[in-house]
Design an enzyme around this catalytic site. Structure first.
Site, PDB file in Angstrom:
ATOM      1  CG  HIS A 120      -4.258  -1.369  -1.349  1.00 31.85           C
ATOM      2  ND1 HIS A 120      -4.802  -0.103  -1.491  1.00 31.85           N
ATOM      3  CD2 HIS A 120      -3.863  -1.456  -0.060  1.00 31.85           C
ATOM      4  CE1 HIS A 120      -4.718   0.540  -0.335  1.00 31.85           C
ATOM      5  NE2 HIS A 120      -4.153  -0.251   0.552  1.00 31.85           N
ATOM      6  CE  LYS A 176      -7.290  -0.659   2.055  1.00 31.81           C
ATOM      7  NZ  LYS A 176      -6.524  -1.684   2.737  1.00 31.81           N
ATOM      8  CB  SER A 184      -0.940  -0.002   1.202  1.00 30.40           C
ATOM      9  OG  SER A 184      -0.209  -0.132   2.397  1.00 30.40           O
TER      10      SER A 184
END
Ligand SMILES: *Cc1c(COP(=O)(O)O)cnc(C)c1O
Length: 388
Positions: free
Chosen positions: A204, A235, A176
Protein backbone atom coordinates in the site's frame (compact mmCIF):
# COMPACT_ATOMS: atom_id res chain seq x y z
CA UNK A 1 -19.69 -32.57 1.71
CA UNK A 2 -22.65 -31.45 3.85
CA UNK A 3 -20.15 -29.81 6.22
CA UNK A 4 -19.71 -27.08 3.61
CA UNK A 5 -23.35 -26.10 3.91
CA UNK A 6 -23.09 -26.07 7.70
CA UNK A 7 -19.95 -23.94 7.61
CA UNK A 8 -21.54 -21.48 5.20
CA UNK A 9 -24.68 -21.32 7.35
CA UNK A 10 -22.54 -20.68 10.42
CA UNK A 11 -20.71 -17.81 8.68
CA UNK A 12 -24.05 -16.41 7.60
CA UNK A 13 -25.47 -16.64 11.14
CA UNK A 14 -22.48 -14.70 12.45
CA UNK A 15 -22.89 -12.06 9.76
CA UNK A 16 -19.46 -12.97 8.35
CA UNK A 17 -20.58 -14.13 4.93
CA UNK A 18 -18.94 -11.92 2.33
CA UNK A 19 -21.17 -10.73 -0.48
CA UNK A 20 -19.09 -10.23 -3.62
CA UNK A 21 -20.61 -7.73 -6.00
CA UNK A 22 -20.48 -8.10 -9.77
CA UNK A 23 -18.63 -5.23 -11.46
CA UNK A 24 -19.78 -4.75 -15.03
CA UNK A 25 -17.34 -2.05 -16.13
CA UNK A 26 -13.66 -1.14 -15.66
CA UNK A 27 -12.34 -0.06 -12.25
CA UNK A 28 -12.66 3.73 -12.47
CA UNK A 29 -13.79 6.54 -10.17
CA UNK A 30 -17.31 5.34 -10.93
CA UNK A 31 -18.26 1.86 -12.01
CA UNK A 32 -21.27 -0.35 -12.56
CA UNK A 33 -21.84 -2.77 -9.68
CA UNK A 34 -24.79 -5.19 -9.74
CA UNK A 35 -26.35 -3.10 -12.49
CA UNK A 36 -26.00 0.23 -10.66
CA UNK A 37 -23.63 3.10 -11.38
CA UNK A 38 -21.84 3.91 -8.11
CA UNK A 39 -18.94 5.98 -6.83
CA UNK A 40 -15.97 3.66 -6.29
CA UNK A 41 -14.57 4.12 -2.77
CA UNK A 42 -13.41 0.53 -2.35
CA UNK A 43 -10.53 -0.22 -4.72
CA UNK A 44 -6.76 0.01 -4.25
CA UNK A 45 -6.54 1.68 -7.65
CA UNK A 46 -4.82 4.66 -6.02
CA UNK A 47 -3.66 6.37 -9.19
CA UNK A 48 -6.47 5.39 -11.53
CA UNK A 49 -4.13 3.24 -13.63
CA UNK A 50 -6.37 0.13 -13.77
CA UNK A 51 -8.12 1.53 -16.84
CA UNK A 52 -5.53 4.06 -18.02
CA UNK A 53 -5.27 4.36 -21.83
CA UNK A 54 -1.47 4.03 -21.80
CA UNK A 55 -1.58 0.82 -19.78
CA UNK A 56 -4.34 -0.59 -21.97
CA UNK A 57 -2.32 0.16 -25.10
CA UNK A 58 0.85 -1.27 -23.58
CA UNK A 59 -0.96 -4.50 -22.68
CA UNK A 60 -2.29 -4.85 -26.23
CA UNK A 61 1.16 -4.21 -27.74
CA UNK A 62 2.68 -6.78 -25.40
CA UNK A 63 0.14 -9.34 -26.58
CA UNK A 64 0.95 -8.56 -30.21
CA UNK A 65 4.68 -9.03 -29.57
CA UNK A 66 4.71 -11.87 -27.01
CA UNK A 67 1.31 -13.56 -27.08
CA UNK A 68 -1.04 -14.16 -24.18
CA UNK A 69 0.70 -16.79 -22.03
CA UNK A 70 4.22 -17.38 -20.68
CA UNK A 71 4.24 -21.05 -21.73
CA UNK A 72 5.53 -22.57 -18.49
CA UNK A 73 7.57 -21.62 -15.46
CA UNK A 74 10.55 -19.45 -16.34
CA UNK A 75 13.18 -22.00 -15.32
CA UNK A 76 11.75 -24.38 -17.94
CA UNK A 77 10.33 -22.26 -20.78
CA UNK A 78 12.70 -19.32 -20.37
CA UNK A 79 11.97 -15.72 -19.56
CA UNK A 80 10.38 -13.42 -22.10
CA UNK A 81 12.23 -10.16 -22.72
CA UNK A 82 9.28 -8.11 -21.51
CA UNK A 83 9.51 -9.70 -18.04
CA UNK A 84 13.23 -8.92 -17.84
CA UNK A 85 12.60 -5.38 -19.00
CA UNK A 86 9.91 -5.00 -16.36
CA UNK A 87 12.28 -6.27 -13.66
CA UNK A 88 15.05 -3.87 -14.72
CA UNK A 89 12.72 -0.90 -14.77
CA UNK A 90 11.17 -1.76 -11.40
CA UNK A 91 14.67 -1.98 -9.92
CA UNK A 92 15.54 1.46 -11.26
CA UNK A 93 12.24 2.81 -9.93
CA UNK A 94 12.82 1.34 -6.46
CA UNK A 95 16.52 2.22 -6.38
CA UNK A 96 17.68 -1.36 -5.86
CA UNK A 97 20.13 -3.52 -7.81
CA UNK A 98 17.50 -5.95 -9.02
CA UNK A 99 13.94 -7.20 -8.75
CA UNK A 100 12.20 -10.51 -9.42
CA UNK A 101 8.61 -10.71 -10.64
CA UNK A 102 6.12 -13.07 -9.02
CA UNK A 103 2.47 -13.76 -9.81
CA UNK A 104 1.13 -11.56 -7.01
CA UNK A 105 2.13 -9.75 -3.84
CA UNK A 106 0.77 -12.75 -1.94
CA UNK A 107 3.03 -15.08 -3.93
CA UNK A 108 6.00 -12.73 -3.40
CA UNK A 109 5.74 -13.19 0.37
CA UNK A 110 5.31 -16.96 0.05
CA UNK A 111 8.33 -16.98 -2.29
CA UNK A 112 10.63 -14.92 -0.14
CA UNK A 113 10.21 -15.75 3.53
CA UNK A 114 10.71 -19.56 3.29
CA UNK A 115 13.69 -19.02 0.97
CA UNK A 116 15.42 -16.72 3.45
CA UNK A 117 14.74 -18.36 6.80
CA UNK A 118 14.14 -21.93 8.01
CA UNK A 119 13.85 -24.14 11.05
CA UNK A 120 16.92 -22.76 12.82
CA UNK A 121 15.87 -19.15 12.44
CA UNK A 122 13.63 -16.55 14.05
CA UNK A 123 11.10 -14.22 12.47
CA UNK A 124 10.00 -11.09 14.33
CA UNK A 125 6.63 -10.15 12.86
CA UNK A 126 4.32 -7.20 13.56
CA UNK A 127 1.09 -8.56 15.06
CA UNK A 128 -0.99 -6.82 12.36
CA UNK A 129 0.97 -8.06 9.35
CA UNK A 130 -0.87 -9.09 6.19
CA UNK A 131 -2.14 -12.66 5.81
CA UNK A 132 0.41 -13.40 3.07
CA UNK A 133 3.28 -12.55 5.43
CA UNK A 134 1.74 -14.77 8.10
CA UNK A 135 1.42 -17.65 5.63
CA UNK A 136 4.97 -17.10 4.33
CA UNK A 137 6.22 -17.29 7.92
CA UNK A 138 4.31 -20.53 8.52
CA UNK A 139 5.70 -22.14 5.39
CA UNK A 140 9.25 -21.26 6.40
CA UNK A 141 9.08 -23.40 9.58
CA UNK A 142 11.05 -20.69 11.38
CA UNK A 143 9.88 -19.76 14.87
CA UNK A 144 7.66 -16.67 14.69
CA UNK A 145 7.82 -14.10 17.47
CA UNK A 146 5.07 -11.51 17.16
CA UNK A 147 5.73 -8.02 18.46
CA UNK A 148 3.12 -5.42 19.41
CA UNK A 149 1.91 -3.34 16.48
CA UNK A 150 4.49 -0.70 15.45
CA UNK A 151 6.08 -1.03 18.91
CA UNK A 152 9.85 -0.76 18.41
CA UNK A 153 10.58 -1.12 22.14
CA UNK A 154 8.74 -4.43 22.20
CA UNK A 155 10.58 -5.48 19.04
CA UNK A 156 13.96 -4.60 20.55
CA UNK A 157 13.20 -6.43 23.80
CA UNK A 158 12.32 -9.55 21.83
CA UNK A 159 15.32 -9.21 19.51
CA UNK A 160 17.66 -9.09 22.50
CA UNK A 161 15.95 -11.96 24.36
CA UNK A 162 16.16 -14.50 21.54
CA UNK A 163 19.16 -15.80 19.62
CA UNK A 164 19.26 -17.83 16.40
CA UNK A 165 21.31 -18.58 13.30
CA UNK A 166 19.41 -15.86 11.39
CA UNK A 167 16.90 -13.23 12.46
CA UNK A 168 14.38 -11.60 10.14
CA UNK A 169 12.18 -8.62 11.06
CA UNK A 170 9.16 -8.38 8.78
CA UNK A 171 6.51 -5.68 8.61
CA UNK A 172 3.87 -4.17 6.37
CA UNK A 173 4.93 -0.70 5.25
CA UNK A 174 1.41 0.74 5.32
CA UNK A 175 -1.16 -1.19 7.36
CA UNK A 176 -4.19 -1.71 5.17
CA UNK A 177 -6.98 -1.51 7.76
CA UNK A 178 -5.87 1.57 9.73
CA UNK A 179 -3.70 3.33 7.15
CA UNK A 180 -0.85 3.87 9.61
CA UNK A 181 2.82 3.43 8.65
CA UNK A 182 5.58 1.24 10.13
CA UNK A 183 8.28 3.23 11.99
CA UNK A 184 10.85 1.93 9.54
CA UNK A 185 13.88 4.08 10.53
CA UNK A 186 13.66 2.83 14.14
CA UNK A 187 13.00 -0.73 13.01
CA UNK A 188 16.13 -0.61 10.82
CA UNK A 189 18.19 0.79 13.71
CA UNK A 190 17.22 -1.90 16.23
CA UNK A 191 17.43 -4.66 13.63
CA UNK A 192 21.00 -3.61 12.71
CA UNK A 193 21.95 -3.47 16.37
CA UNK A 194 20.78 -7.05 16.87
CA UNK A 195 22.06 -8.46 13.58
CA UNK A 196 18.62 -8.96 12.03
CA UNK A 197 17.59 -8.58 8.39
CA UNK A 198 14.67 -6.25 7.58
CA UNK A 199 11.90 -7.04 5.12
CA UNK A 200 9.11 -4.58 4.35
CA UNK A 201 5.96 -5.27 2.35
CA UNK A 202 5.24 -2.02 0.54
CA UNK A 203 1.96 -3.09 -1.09
CA UNK A 204 0.00 0.00 0.00
CA UNK A 205 3.05 2.28 -0.06
CA UNK A 206 4.34 2.13 -3.62
CA UNK A 207 2.68 4.63 -5.92
CA UNK A 208 1.59 6.43 -2.75
CA UNK A 209 4.55 7.27 -0.49
CA UNK A 210 7.80 8.94 -1.43
CA UNK A 211 8.62 11.10 -4.46
CA UNK A 212 6.97 9.75 -7.59
CA UNK A 213 5.46 7.03 -5.41
CA UNK A 214 8.74 5.15 -5.01
CA UNK A 215 7.51 3.74 -1.70
CA UNK A 216 8.15 3.69 2.02
CA UNK A 217 11.92 3.15 1.83
CA UNK A 218 12.30 6.34 -0.23
CA UNK A 219 9.79 8.14 1.96
CA UNK A 220 12.10 7.60 4.94
CA UNK A 221 15.37 8.07 3.00
CA UNK A 222 16.43 4.50 3.78
CA UNK A 223 17.54 3.39 0.31
CA UNK A 224 20.09 0.59 0.62
CA UNK A 225 19.29 -0.08 4.28
CA UNK A 226 16.34 -2.44 3.96
CA UNK A 227 17.49 -5.83 2.71
CA UNK A 228 14.19 -7.06 1.26
CA UNK A 229 11.30 -5.09 -0.24
CA UNK A 230 8.17 -6.85 -1.40
CA UNK A 231 5.77 -5.08 -3.73
CA UNK A 232 2.59 -5.62 -5.66
CA UNK A 233 1.57 -4.50 -9.13
CA UNK A 234 -2.13 -4.86 -8.25
CA UNK A 235 -2.70 -1.73 -6.20
CA UNK A 236 -1.35 1.67 -7.28
CA UNK A 237 0.23 0.11 -10.39
CA UNK A 238 -3.26 -0.88 -11.50
CA UNK A 239 -2.35 -4.28 -12.97
CA UNK A 240 -1.65 -7.60 -11.22
CA UNK A 241 1.54 -9.29 -10.07
CA UNK A 242 4.13 -9.00 -7.35
CA UNK A 243 7.86 -8.49 -7.03
CA UNK A 244 10.77 -8.56 -4.64
CA UNK A 245 13.40 -5.82 -4.75
CA UNK A 246 16.90 -5.97 -3.28
CA UNK A 247 20.45 -6.87 -4.17
CA UNK A 248 21.38 -8.81 -7.28
CA UNK A 249 22.41 -11.69 -5.02
CA UNK A 250 19.02 -11.77 -3.31
CA UNK A 251 17.26 -11.92 -6.67
CA UNK A 252 19.66 -14.54 -8.07
CA UNK A 253 19.10 -16.65 -4.97
CA UNK A 254 15.30 -16.36 -5.14
CA UNK A 255 15.44 -17.50 -8.77
CA UNK A 256 17.07 -20.73 -7.51
CA UNK A 257 15.07 -21.26 -4.35
CA UNK A 258 11.67 -19.51 -4.33
CA UNK A 259 9.00 -22.14 -4.85
CA UNK A 260 6.28 -19.91 -6.42
CA UNK A 261 8.95 -18.86 -8.95
CA UNK A 262 10.13 -22.42 -9.62
CA UNK A 263 6.76 -24.14 -9.71
CA UNK A 264 4.25 -21.59 -11.01
CA UNK A 265 4.18 -19.79 -14.35
CA UNK A 266 5.10 -16.15 -14.77
CA UNK A 267 2.81 -13.17 -15.23
CA UNK A 268 1.34 -12.80 -18.68
CA UNK A 269 3.15 -10.56 -21.20
CA UNK A 270 0.15 -8.20 -21.04
CA UNK A 271 0.59 -7.80 -17.27
CA UNK A 272 4.31 -7.13 -17.64
CA UNK A 273 3.72 -4.66 -20.49
CA UNK A 274 1.05 -2.75 -18.57
CA UNK A 275 3.24 -2.66 -15.45
CA UNK A 276 6.09 -1.24 -17.54
CA UNK A 277 3.78 1.53 -18.73
CA UNK A 278 2.85 2.26 -15.10
CA UNK A 279 6.54 2.63 -14.21
CA UNK A 280 7.00 4.93 -17.24
CA UNK A 281 4.13 7.12 -16.10
CA UNK A 282 5.38 7.36 -12.53
CA UNK A 283 8.95 8.13 -13.57
CA UNK A 284 7.81 10.81 -16.01
CA UNK A 285 5.60 12.68 -13.61
CA UNK A 286 4.62 13.00 -9.98
CA UNK A 287 1.29 14.52 -10.93
CA UNK A 288 -0.96 11.54 -10.18
CA UNK A 289 0.69 10.98 -6.80
CA UNK A 290 0.20 14.66 -5.96
CA UNK A 291 -3.45 14.48 -6.99
CA UNK A 292 -3.94 11.38 -4.84
CA UNK A 293 -2.61 13.26 -1.80
CA UNK A 294 -4.58 16.38 -2.62
CA UNK A 295 -7.77 14.29 -2.77
CA UNK A 296 -6.80 12.47 0.41
CA UNK A 297 -6.30 15.68 2.39
CA UNK A 298 -9.56 17.11 1.03
CA UNK A 299 -11.64 14.03 1.86
CA UNK A 300 -10.20 13.58 5.35
CA UNK A 301 -10.61 17.24 6.23
CA UNK A 302 -14.25 17.32 5.09
CA UNK A 303 -15.09 14.06 6.85
CA UNK A 304 -13.52 15.31 10.10
CA UNK A 305 -15.38 18.60 9.82
CA UNK A 306 -18.58 16.61 9.38
CA UNK A 307 -17.83 14.95 12.71
CA UNK A 308 -16.79 11.48 11.58
CA UNK A 309 -14.10 9.55 13.48
CA UNK A 310 -11.61 8.71 10.72
CA UNK A 311 -9.05 6.98 12.90
CA UNK A 312 -5.30 7.56 12.80
CA UNK A 313 -4.57 6.97 9.14
CA UNK A 314 -1.77 8.99 7.53
CA UNK A 315 -2.39 7.58 4.04
CA UNK A 316 -5.26 7.60 1.49
CA UNK A 317 -6.82 4.64 3.36
CA UNK A 318 -9.63 6.31 5.33
CA UNK A 319 -11.38 4.20 7.96
CA UNK A 320 -14.73 5.66 9.05
CA UNK A 321 -15.14 4.18 12.52
CA UNK A 322 -18.65 2.94 13.29
CA UNK A 323 -18.32 0.58 16.28
CA UNK A 324 -20.25 -2.67 15.97
CA UNK A 325 -20.16 -4.75 12.80
CA UNK A 326 -23.93 -4.77 12.07
CA UNK A 327 -23.91 -0.95 12.08
CA UNK A 328 -21.06 -0.86 9.56
CA UNK A 329 -22.83 -3.44 7.38
CA UNK A 330 -26.11 -1.47 7.43
CA UNK A 331 -24.19 1.74 6.72
CA UNK A 332 -22.44 0.25 3.70
CA UNK A 333 -25.74 -1.10 2.33
CA UNK A 334 -27.41 2.30 2.57
CA UNK A 335 -24.43 4.00 0.98
CA UNK A 336 -24.79 1.63 -1.95
CA UNK A 337 -28.49 2.53 -2.28
CA UNK A 338 -27.42 6.16 -2.51
CA UNK A 339 -24.76 5.46 -5.14
CA UNK A 340 -21.57 4.92 -3.12
CA UNK A 341 -19.68 1.62 -2.96
CA UNK A 342 -17.55 1.55 0.20
CA UNK A 343 -16.96 -1.75 1.94
CA UNK A 344 -17.69 -2.40 5.61
CA UNK A 345 -15.03 -4.26 7.56
CA UNK A 346 -15.68 -6.01 10.86
CA UNK A 347 -14.39 -8.74 13.15
CA UNK A 348 -12.24 -10.81 12.63
CA UNK A 349 -10.48 -8.58 10.07
CA UNK A 350 -10.46 -5.79 12.66
CA UNK A 351 -11.01 -6.06 16.46
CA UNK A 352 -14.54 -6.30 17.91
CA UNK A 353 -16.12 -2.88 18.41
CA UNK A 354 -13.81 -1.37 15.76
CA UNK A 355 -15.98 -2.06 12.73
CA UNK A 356 -15.71 0.54 10.04
CA UNK A 357 -16.25 1.53 6.47
CA UNK A 358 -12.96 1.76 4.67
CA UNK A 359 -13.02 4.56 2.13
CA UNK A 360 -10.24 4.33 -0.45
CA UNK A 361 -9.29 7.58 -2.12
CA UNK A 362 -7.90 7.69 -5.67
CA UNK A 363 -6.29 10.25 -7.95
CA UNK A 364 -9.09 9.44 -10.37
CA UNK A 365 -11.75 11.06 -8.14
CA UNK A 366 -12.77 14.63 -8.87
CA UNK A 367 -13.65 17.05 -6.07
CA UNK A 368 -17.30 16.68 -7.14
CA UNK A 369 -17.00 12.90 -6.73
CA UNK A 370 -15.59 13.31 -3.24
CA UNK A 371 -18.26 15.87 -2.31
CA UNK A 372 -20.94 13.47 -3.49
CA UNK A 373 -19.42 10.69 -1.38
CA UNK A 374 -19.20 12.86 1.74
CA UNK A 375 -22.83 14.01 1.32
CA UNK A 376 -23.99 10.41 1.19
CA UNK A 377 -21.99 9.52 4.32
CA UNK A 378 -23.75 12.35 6.17
CA UNK A 379 -27.14 11.40 4.78
CA UNK A 380 -26.79 7.76 5.85
CA UNK A 381 -25.57 8.74 9.33
CA UNK A 382 -28.60 11.00 9.78
CA UNK A 383 -31.02 8.35 8.53
CA UNK A 384 -29.58 5.62 10.72
CA UNK A 385 -29.52 8.00 13.69
CA UNK A 386 -25.88 7.19 14.55
CA UNK A 387 -23.62 9.28 16.72
CA UNK A 388 -20.32 9.70 14.92
C1 LIG B 1 -2.68 -6.47 -0.89
C2 LIG B 1 -1.51 -6.94 -0.16
C3 LIG B 1 -0.82 -8.07 -0.58
C4 LIG B 1 -1.30 -8.93 -1.71
O1 LIG B 1 -1.04 -8.37 -2.94
P1 LIG B 1 -1.63 -9.10 -4.25
O2 LIG B 1 -0.77 -8.60 -5.34
O3 LIG B 1 -3.06 -8.67 -4.36
O4 LIG B 1 -1.51 -10.56 -4.04
C5 LIG B 1 0.33 -8.43 0.10
N1 LIG B 1 0.76 -7.72 1.17
C6 LIG B 1 0.11 -6.64 1.61
C7 LIG B 1 0.64 -5.88 2.78
C8 LIG B 1 -1.06 -6.21 0.97
O5 LIG B 1 -1.70 -5.14 1.41
Amino acid sequence: MHFLREELQELSNQGLLVNIREIQSPQDAWFVADGKKVLNLCSNNYLGLANHPRLRDAAKEAIDRFGVGPGAVRTIAGTQSIHLECERRLARFKGTEATILLQSGFAANLATIPAIVGEDDLIFSDELNHASIIDGCRLSRAKVIRYAHNDVEDLERKLSEHQARRKLVVTDGVFSMDGDIAPLPDIVTVAKKHGALVMVDDAHGEGVLGEHGRGIVHHFGLTGQVEIEVGTLSKAFGVVGGYVAGTRELVDYLKQRARPFLFSSALTPADAGAALAAVDLLEESDELVQRLWDNTRYFKQRMSQAGFDIGKSVTPITPVMLGEAPVAVAFSKKLFEYGVFAQSIGYPTVPKGKARIRAMISASHSKDDLNFGIEQFIRVRDELGIQA
